[in-house]
Design a protein around this motif. Structure first.
Motif, PDB file in Angstrom:
ATOM      1  N   UNK A 153       0.424  -1.227   0.157  1.00  0.00           N
ATOM      2  CA  UNK A 153      -0.257  -0.306  -0.056  1.00  0.00           C
ATOM      3  C   UNK A 153       0.518   1.314   0.031  1.00  0.00           C
ATOM      4  N   UNK A 154       1.871   1.378   0.261  1.00  0.00           N
ATOM      5  CA  UNK A 154       3.060   2.006   0.824  1.00  0.00           C
ATOM      6  C   UNK A 154       3.743   2.741  -0.323  1.00  0.00           C
ATOM      7  N   UNK A 155       4.170   1.453  -0.961  1.00  0.00           N
ATOM      8  CA  UNK A 155       4.732   1.796  -2.339  1.00  0.00           C
ATOM      9  C   UNK A 155       3.830   2.400  -3.264  1.00  0.00           C
ATOM     10  N   UNK A 156       2.507   1.727  -3.595  1.00  0.00           N
ATOM     11  CA  UNK A 156       0.916   2.268  -4.892  1.00  0.00           C
ATOM     12  C   UNK A 156       0.629   4.068  -3.993  1.00  0.00           C
ATOM     13  N   UNK A 157       1.102   4.564  -3.002  1.00  0.00           N
ATOM     14  CA  UNK A 157       1.157   5.511  -2.485  1.00  0.00           C
ATOM     15  C   UNK A 157       2.478   6.237  -2.735  1.00  0.00           C
ATOM     16  N   UNK A 158       2.995   6.126  -2.667  1.00  0.00           N
ATOM     17  CA  UNK A 158       4.226   6.503  -3.207  1.00  0.00           C
ATOM     18  C   UNK A 158       4.454   6.445  -4.346  1.00  0.00           C
ATOM     19  N   UNK A 159       3.734   6.276  -5.276  1.00  0.00           N
ATOM     20  CA  UNK A 159       3.930   5.747  -6.622  1.00  0.00           C
ATOM     21  C   UNK A 159       3.096   6.648  -7.305  1.00  0.00           C
ATOM     22  N   UNK A 160       2.792   7.279  -6.371  1.00  0.00           N
ATOM     23  CA  UNK A 160       0.833   7.380  -7.069  1.00  0.00           C
ATOM     24  C   UNK A 160       1.336   9.644  -6.603  1.00  0.00           C
ATOM     25  N   UNK A 161       2.278   9.599  -5.332  1.00  0.00           N
ATOM     26  CA  UNK A 161       2.545  10.788  -4.729  1.00  0.00           C
ATOM     27  C   UNK A 161       4.054  11.232  -6.086  1.00  0.00           C
ATOM     28  N   UNK A 162       4.818  10.592  -6.455  1.00  0.00           N
ATOM     29  CA  UNK A 162       5.344  10.347  -7.658  1.00  0.00           C
ATOM     30  C   UNK A 162       5.483  10.350  -8.838  1.00  0.00           C
ATOM     31  N   UNK A 163       3.869  10.523  -9.048  1.00  0.00           N
ATOM     32  CA  UNK A 163       3.108  10.977 -10.188  1.00  0.00           C
ATOM     33  C   UNK A 163       3.619   9.973 -11.507  1.00  0.00           C
ATOM     34  N   UNK A 164       4.908   8.850 -10.737  1.00  0.00           N
ATOM     35  CA  UNK A 164       4.944   7.796 -11.329  1.00  0.00           C
ATOM     36  C   UNK A 164       3.673   6.620 -12.339  1.00  0.00           C
ATOM     37  N   UNK A 165       2.042   6.768 -11.787  1.00  0.00           N
ATOM     38  CA  UNK A 165       1.495   6.171 -11.418  1.00  0.00           C
ATOM     39  C   UNK A 165       0.013   6.525 -11.533  1.00  0.00           C
ATOM     40  N   UNK A 166      -0.769   6.864 -11.994  1.00  0.00           N
ATOM     41  CA  UNK A 166      -1.445   7.965 -12.447  1.00  0.00           C
ATOM     42  C   UNK A 166      -3.660   7.037 -12.277  1.00  0.00           C
ATOM     43  N   UNK A 167      -4.096   7.552 -11.374  1.00  0.00           N
ATOM     44  CA  UNK A 167      -5.290   7.152 -10.546  1.00  0.00           C
ATOM     45  C   UNK A 167      -5.173   5.223 -10.733  1.00  0.00           C
ATOM     46  N   UNK A 168      -5.311   5.271  -9.941  1.00  0.00           N
ATOM     47  CA  UNK A 168      -4.434   3.967  -9.416  1.00  0.00           C
ATOM     48  C   UNK A 168      -5.553   2.967  -8.552  1.00  0.00           C
ATOM     49  N   UNK A 169      -6.320   2.259  -8.585  1.00  0.00           N
ATOM     50  CA  UNK A 169      -7.129   2.151  -7.247  1.00  0.00           C
ATOM     51  C   UNK A 169      -6.424   1.898  -6.003  1.00  0.00           C
ATOM     52  N   UNK A 170      -6.393   2.248  -5.349  1.00  0.00           N
ATOM     53  CA  UNK A 170      -6.031   1.493  -3.824  1.00  0.00           C
ATOM     54  C   UNK A 170      -6.938   1.272  -3.513  1.00  0.00           C
ATOM     55  N   UNK A 171      -7.362  -0.666  -3.354  1.00  0.00           N
ATOM     56  CA  UNK A 171      -8.811  -0.691  -2.939  1.00  0.00           C
ATOM     57  C   UNK A 171      -8.128  -1.541  -1.041  1.00  0.00           C
ATOM     58  N   UNK A 172      -8.602  -1.584   0.030  1.00  0.00           N
ATOM     59  CA  UNK A 172      -8.200  -2.132   1.087  1.00  0.00           C
ATOM     60  C   UNK A 172      -9.773  -3.211   1.467  1.00  0.00           C
ATOM     61  N   UNK A 173      -8.850  -3.726   1.524  1.00  0.00           N
ATOM     62  CA  UNK A 173     -10.380  -5.269   2.081  1.00  0.00           C
ATOM     63  C   UNK A 173     -10.363  -5.201   3.405  1.00  0.00           C
ATOM     64  N   UNK A 174     -11.430  -5.031   4.155  1.00  0.00           N
ATOM     65  CA  UNK A 174     -11.312  -5.307   5.665  1.00  0.00           C
ATOM     66  C   UNK A 174     -11.448  -4.081   6.768  1.00  0.00           C
ATOM     67  N   UNK A 175     -12.460  -3.393   7.042  1.00  0.00           N
ATOM     68  CA  UNK A 175     -12.116  -1.956   7.913  1.00  0.00           C
ATOM     69  C   UNK A 175     -11.801  -2.646   9.166  1.00  0.00           C
ATOM     70  N   UNK A 176     -11.871  -3.514   9.767  1.00  0.00           N
ATOM     71  CA  UNK A 176     -11.405  -3.675  11.198  1.00  0.00           C
ATOM     72  C   UNK A 176     -10.241  -3.929  11.352  1.00  0.00           C
ATOM     73  N   UNK A 177      -9.695  -4.034   9.858  1.00  0.00           N
ATOM     74  CA  UNK A 177      -8.137  -4.314   9.635  1.00  0.00           C
ATOM     75  C   UNK A 177      -7.435  -3.123   9.796  1.00  0.00           C
TER      76      UNK A 177
END
Length: 88
Positions: free
Chosen positions: A1-25
């Motif tokens: 998740x942090x790797x995807x977030x970093x790539x989105x922040x730096x503009x390496x990837x755009x509009x990538x869905x970061x979906x996390x399953x399990x609200x309690x987790x």
């Protein structure tokens, strides 16, 4: 998740869905991001808002599908025609 977030922040990837399953987790991590990192200014509110947390696999799939179809121009294609030579 942090790797995807970093790539989105730096503009390496755009509009990538970061979906996390399990609200309690994921809730303790999301709370840490909001309460500590956002308050300290190490992340922005947009970074946290980009995360989509759900308990429903159907919602997760719908979110990924919507992003793929809208952002990447993907669409359903007609199934390939059956070929007699391949005994289909």
């Amino acid at each position: 998740m942090f790797e995807i977030s970093t790539l989105i922040q730096t503009g390496k990837i755009r509009n990538y869905p970061c979906v996390l399953i399990g609200q309690d987790y994921w809730q303790p991590l999301i709370a840490f991001l909001r309460d500590r990192l956002l308050a300290m200014g190490t992340v922005e509110a947009d970074d946290i808002a980009r995360l989509y947390v759900t308990d429903s696999p159907a919602e997760a799939a719908a979110r990924i599908q919507a992003t793929a179809m809208k952002s990447f121009g993907l669409k359903y294609a007609a199934p390939p025609k059956k070929r007699r030579i391949l005994f289909e």
